[in-house]
Design a protein around this motif. Structure first.
Motif, PDB file in Angstrom:
ATOM      1  N   LEU A 164      24.036  64.762  96.948  1.00 31.89           N
ATOM      2  CA  LEU A 164      24.404  63.352  96.872  1.00 31.89           C
ATOM      3  C   LEU A 164      25.307  62.982  98.042  1.00 31.89           C
ATOM      4  O   LEU A 164      26.149  63.772  98.460  1.00 31.89           O
ATOM      5  CB  LEU A 164      25.148  63.053  95.564  1.00 31.89           C
ATOM      6  N   ALA A 165      25.125  61.785  98.557  1.00 32.09           N
ATOM      7  CA  ALA A 165      26.040  61.251  99.562  1.00 32.09           C
ATOM      8  C   ALA A 165      27.267  60.735  98.831  1.00 32.09           C
ATOM      9  O   ALA A 165      27.159  59.910  97.932  1.00 32.09           O
ATOM     10  CB  ALA A 165      25.363  60.124 100.339  1.00 32.09           C
ATOM     11  N   SER A 166      28.428  61.243  99.178  1.00 33.38           N
ATOM     12  CA  SER A 166      29.658  60.848  98.500  1.00 33.38           C
ATOM     13  C   SER A 166      30.579  60.125  99.465  1.00 33.38           C
ATOM     14  O   SER A 166      30.533  60.358 100.666  1.00 33.38           O
ATOM     15  CB  SER A 166      30.370  62.084  97.931  1.00 33.38           C
ATOM     16  N   SER A 167      31.403  59.234  98.916  1.00 33.67           N
ATOM     17  CA  SER A 167      32.287  58.482  99.800  1.00 33.67           C
ATOM     18  C   SER A 167      33.445  57.892  99.017  1.00 33.67           C
ATOM     19  O   SER A 167      33.433  57.831  97.784  1.00 33.67           O
ATOM     20  CB  SER A 167      31.513  57.357 100.497  1.00 33.67           C
ATOM     21  N   TYR A 168      34.457  57.488  99.742  1.00 34.77           N
ATOM     22  CA  TYR A 168      35.529  56.691  99.172  1.00 34.77           C
ATOM     23  C   TYR A 168      35.020  55.253  99.055  1.00 34.77           C
ATOM     24  O   TYR A 168      34.026  54.894  99.666  1.00 34.77           O
ATOM     25  CB  TYR A 168      36.753  56.753 100.072  1.00 34.77           C
ATOM     26  N   PRO A 169      35.685  54.385  98.249  1.00 39.13           N
ATOM     27  CA  PRO A 169      36.934  54.652  97.567  1.00 39.13           C
ATOM     28  C   PRO A 169      36.764  55.484  96.302  1.00 39.13           C
ATOM     29  O   PRO A 169      35.719  55.473  95.686  1.00 39.13           O
ATOM     30  CB  PRO A 169      37.449  53.249  97.226  1.00 39.13           C
ATOM     31  N   SER A 170      37.830  56.205  95.953  1.00 40.09           N
ATOM     32  CA  SER A 170      37.869  56.946  94.701  1.00 40.09           C
ATOM     33  C   SER A 170      38.726  56.157  93.722  1.00 40.09           C
ATOM     34  O   SER A 170      39.203  55.070  94.035  1.00 40.09           O
ATOM     35  CB  SER A 170      38.454  58.340  94.948  1.00 40.09           C
ATOM     36  N   GLY A 171      38.932  56.710  92.537  1.00 42.06           N
ATOM     37  CA  GLY A 171      39.767  55.985  91.596  1.00 42.06           C
ATOM     38  C   GLY A 171      39.777  56.601  90.217  1.00 42.06           C
ATOM     39  O   GLY A 171      39.414  57.756  90.023  1.00 42.06           O
ATOM     40  N   LEU A 172      40.201  55.785  89.243  1.00 38.15           N
ATOM     41  CA  LEU A 172      40.329  56.207  87.855  1.00 38.15           C
ATOM     42  C   LEU A 172      39.553  55.264  86.957  1.00 38.15           C
ATOM     43  O   LEU A 172      39.432  54.068  87.248  1.00 38.15           O
ATOM     44  CB  LEU A 172      41.794  56.201  87.431  1.00 38.15           C
ATOM     45  N   ILE A 173      39.036  55.792  85.874  1.00 37.17           N
ATOM     46  CA  ILE A 173      38.354  54.996  84.856  1.00 37.17           C
ATOM     47  C   ILE A 173      38.965  55.342  83.505  1.00 37.17           C
ATOM     48  O   ILE A 173      39.099  56.522  83.166  1.00 37.17           O
ATOM     49  CB  ILE A 173      36.841  55.285  84.821  1.00 37.17           C
ATOM     50  N   TYR A 174      39.358  54.301  82.742  1.00 35.42           N
ATOM     51  CA  TYR A 174      39.815  54.488  81.369  1.00 35.42           C
ATOM     52  C   TYR A 174      38.777  53.850  80.450  1.00 35.42           C
ATOM     53  O   TYR A 174      38.568  52.634  80.482  1.00 35.42           O
ATOM     54  CB  TYR A 174      41.168  53.801  81.148  1.00 35.42           C
ATOM     55  N   ASP A 175      38.110  54.672  79.659  1.00 32.38           N
ATOM     56  CA  ASP A 175      37.181  54.176  78.644  1.00 32.38           C
ATOM     57  C   ASP A 175      37.927  54.126  77.312  1.00 32.38           C
ATOM     58  O   ASP A 175      38.312  55.168  76.773  1.00 32.38           O
ATOM     59  CB  ASP A 175      35.967  55.098  78.516  1.00 32.38           C
ATOM     60  N   PHE A 176      38.129  52.914  76.802  1.00 30.11           N
ATOM     61  CA  PHE A 176      38.830  52.761  75.530  1.00 30.11           C
ATOM     62  C   PHE A 176      37.824  52.740  74.383  1.00 30.11           C
ATOM     63  O   PHE A 176      36.863  51.967  74.381  1.00 30.11           O
ATOM     64  CB  PHE A 176      39.652  51.470  75.524  1.00 30.11           C
TER      65      PHE A 176
END
Length: 271
Positions: A164-176
Motif C-alpha cells: 500500500l502507498a502510505s502517507s501523512y497526515p496521520s492522526g487519531l480516531i475515537y469510535d464511541f
C-alpha cells in the motif's frame, strides 16, 4: 563493427532518439564505448544499455538529467541502489502532493457551500470532505510520544508489507460505542496497483487488519495547537450524549496549513 552497436541500432532498441543519445554523451551520463574520431560515429556495447533504463527512470520521476552524474561512479556505471532509493522518496513526495491537491479541492467545495442557517460553535468551521482510506492500530495513551511514534512507524511498515502507498497526515480516531471510546492511531493509505485480488476497486485490502474507510460528508472542524480529542464534547459544544455513538477524528495538519495557521491538529466530527 563486430561486438558494437551503432547509435542508430541503440536508438531503435531502446526507443531513444539519436539526438538524445548525442546529448547524453555531451553531458557525460551515457558515453559510447567507442568513438570513431575519423567519422565521428559513436558505438556502444550491449552491456551498456541498462544505463538507458536508469536514465528513463530519472526522466519519469522528474530527476534532472544534469543530476544523473551523481548516481554514477568514476567509470560512468550507475549506482542503481541510490537511484532507486531517491526514486522511492520522490514517489512518496508525489503521493503527499496528491493529498494536498485533494485538500485544495475540498477547500474549494467548502467555499461553494452555503449554510447560512447552521449555527457553529465558536472557532469551528464546516468542511465537505472526500472519503479517506486509513490503516489503523488500537491505541490508548495518545499523549505519550514514546508509544505514539512507534505505533505510526508500525503502520507504515504494515502498509509497505501489503503493497500500500502510505502517507501523512496521520492522526487519531475515537469510535464511541455507548459512550465508551475505542481509540486508534491511523495513517492514510491507497493501493499501489489496480490489479490482483486485493487491489480490485471495492475489494482491495479486504484481508488487511485495521483497514477502514472514513466516509465522505460534511464535518464540523476545529483546529488546535495541541491534542484536544479528549475534550471533543466541550470543544464542539455537544452534550456528552451526542457522543454516545459517533466517531471523532483528530488529524495532523499538512505543513502548508501549519505554516499558515500556526495550528498543528484538526478535530473533525461528521454532522
Amino acid at each position: 563493427m563486430k561486438g558494437y552497436l551503432s547509435i542508430g541500432k541503440v536508438s531503435k532498441l531502446k526507443n531513444v532518439s539519436i539526438k538524445s543519445l548525442r546529448y547524453y554523451d555531451e553531458i557525460g551520463i551515457f558515453k559510447p564505448a567507442l568513438t570513431d574520431h575519423t567519422t565521428g560515429y559513436r558505438y556502444y556495447k550491449e552491456s551498456q544499455l541498462y544505463i538507458l533504463d536508469a536514465i528513463s527512470l530519472c526522466l519519469e520521476l522528474g530527476i534532472p538529467l544534469k543530476n544523473m552524474a551523481e548516481y554514477c561512479d568514476a567509470n560512468g556505471k550507475p549506482d542503481l541502489r541510490k537511484l532507486l532509493g531517491d526514486a522511492k522518496t520522490l514517489a512518496e513526495q508525489k503521493i503527499r502532493s496528491m493529498y494536498r491537491s485533494l485538500d485544495t479541492l475540498q477547500q474549494t467545495m467548502n467555499n461553494l457551500e452555503n449554510r447560512p442557517n447552521l449555527a457553529l460553535p465558536e472557532g469551528c468551521t464546516t468542511k465537505t470532505l472526500l472519503s479517506r482510506t486509513v490503516l489503523t492500530v488500537p491505541f490508548d495513551e495518545f499523549t505519550d510520544p514514546s508509544r505514539y511514534n512507534p505505533l505510526l512507524l508500525s503502520l507504515f511498515v504494515t502498509a509497505q508489507k501489503h503493497g500500500l502507498a502510505s502517507s501523512y497526515p496521520s492522526g487519531l480516531i475515537y469510535d464511541f460505542h455507548n459512550g465508551k471510546a475505542e481509540k486508534y492511531a491511523f495513517i492514510h493509505v491507497a493501493p499501489l496497483a489496480e490489479t490482483g485480488e486485493d487491489t480490485v476497486p471495492g475489494n482491495w485490502g479486504r484481508n488487511i487488519e485495521g483497514l477502514r474507510t472514513i466516509p465522505a460528508g460534511t464535518y464540523l472542524c476545529r483546529q488546535h495547537d495541541a491534542h484536544k480529542i479528549e475534550e471533543a464534547a466541550s470543544i464542539f459544544n455537544l452534550d456528552k450524549k451526542a457522543l454516545k455513538n459517533c466517531t471523532v477524528i483528530e488529524t495532523d495538519l499538512l505543513k502548508e496549513e501549519k505554516d499558515k495557521t500556526g495550528m498543528l491538529y484538526e478535530m473533525q466530527i461528521l454532522l
